[in-house]
Design a protein around this motif. Structure first.
Motif, short mmCIF file in Angstrom:
data_model
loop_
_atom_site.label_atom_id
_atom_site.label_comp_id
_atom_site.label_asym_id
_atom_site.label_seq_id
_atom_site.Cartn_x
_atom_site.Cartn_y
_atom_site.Cartn_z
N GLU A 1 1.80 -4.32 2.37
CA GLU A 1 2.64 -5.50 2.19
C GLU A 1 1.96 -6.75 2.77
O GLU A 1 1.98 -7.81 2.18
N LYS A 2 1.35 -6.58 3.94
CA LYS A 2 0.72 -7.72 4.61
C LYS A 2 -0.62 -8.10 3.98
O LYS A 2 -0.97 -9.28 3.92
N TYR A 3 -1.36 -7.11 3.51
CA TYR A 3 -2.70 -7.34 2.92
C TYR A 3 -2.77 -6.72 1.53
O TYR A 3 -3.50 -5.75 1.30
N PRO A 4 -2.03 -7.25 0.57
CA PRO A 4 -1.93 -6.61 -0.75
C PRO A 4 -3.24 -6.54 -1.54
O PRO A 4 -3.41 -5.66 -2.38
N GLU A 5 -4.18 -7.40 -1.26
CA GLU A 5 -5.43 -7.39 -2.02
C GLU A 5 -6.43 -6.35 -1.54
O GLU A 5 -7.38 -6.02 -2.25
N GLU A 6 -6.23 -5.81 -0.35
CA GLU A 6 -7.18 -4.83 0.19
C GLU A 6 -7.28 -3.58 -0.68
O GLU A 6 -8.36 -3.06 -0.90
N TYR B 1 -10.60 -1.04 -2.54
CA TYR B 1 -10.88 0.38 -2.29
C TYR B 1 -9.56 1.08 -1.99
O TYR B 1 -8.60 0.45 -1.54
N PRO B 2 -9.48 2.38 -2.22
CA PRO B 2 -8.27 3.12 -1.85
C PRO B 2 -8.15 3.20 -0.34
O PRO B 2 -9.15 3.36 0.37
N ILE B 3 -6.92 3.10 0.17
CA ILE B 3 -6.66 3.14 1.60
C ILE B 3 -5.72 4.32 1.86
O ILE B 3 -4.63 4.39 1.32
N ASP C 1 -5.01 0.87 -9.90
CA ASP C 1 -5.37 1.62 -11.11
C ASP C 1 -5.92 0.73 -12.21
O ASP C 1 -6.02 1.13 -13.36
N GLY C 2 -6.29 -0.49 -11.87
CA GLY C 2 -6.80 -1.43 -12.87
C GLY C 2 -5.70 -2.27 -13.48
O GLY C 2 -5.95 -3.34 -13.99
N GLY C 3 -4.47 -1.78 -13.44
CA GLY C 3 -3.35 -2.52 -13.99
C GLY C 3 -2.40 -3.02 -12.93
O GLY C 3 -1.49 -3.79 -13.21
N GLY C 4 -2.60 -2.57 -11.71
CA GLY C 4 -1.72 -3.00 -10.63
C GLY C 4 -1.83 -2.08 -9.44
O GLY C 4 -2.48 -1.05 -9.47
N ARG C 5 -1.17 -2.49 -8.39
CA ARG C 5 -1.18 -1.73 -7.15
C ARG C 5 -0.23 -0.55 -7.25
O ARG C 5 0.84 -0.66 -7.84
N ASP C 6 -0.59 0.58 -6.63
CA ASP C 6 0.34 1.69 -6.59
C ASP C 6 0.10 2.57 -5.37
O ASP C 6 -0.84 2.36 -4.61
N LEU C 7 0.98 3.51 -5.19
CA LEU C 7 0.93 4.46 -4.10
C LEU C 7 0.76 5.84 -4.72
O LEU C 7 1.49 6.20 -5.64
N ARG C 8 -0.20 6.60 -4.22
CA ARG C 8 -0.47 7.92 -4.77
C ARG C 8 -0.49 8.96 -3.66
O ARG C 8 -0.69 8.64 -2.50
#
Length: 85
Positions: free
Chosen positions: A25-30, A34-36, A58-65
């Protein structure tokens, strides 16, 4: 698991999922770089395999896996850690 033990020796612990989400939330571009991964919250399946949360792009947006704990962690992965108080 060896890496986690080494972190603890150095005064750190793996981040938990709530800390990973707060970081995202604080650093959305990180996570676009790379995956964190947060190794501090492990989900165990009925078959015994372990999974951990990872912020991803995933190339189309941020997600959680969920990633396999026993995965091949290539050099582009980053692991969020927290300093023990």
């Amino acid at each position: 698991e060896d890496a986690i033990a080494e972190l603890k020796k150095q005064g750190f612990r793996p981040a938990k999922i709530e800390e990973l989400l707060a970081f995202g939330e604080k650093y959305p571009e990180e996570q676009r770089k790379y995956p964190i991964v947060a190794l501090g919250s492990v989900w165990r399946s009925w078959g015994g395999s372990r999974r951990v949360a990872a912020l991803w792009d995933d190339g189309g947006g941020r997600d959680l896996r969920l990633r396999w704990f026993e995965d091949d962690w290539y050099g582009f992965y980053r692991f969020l850690v927290v300093r023990e108080s």
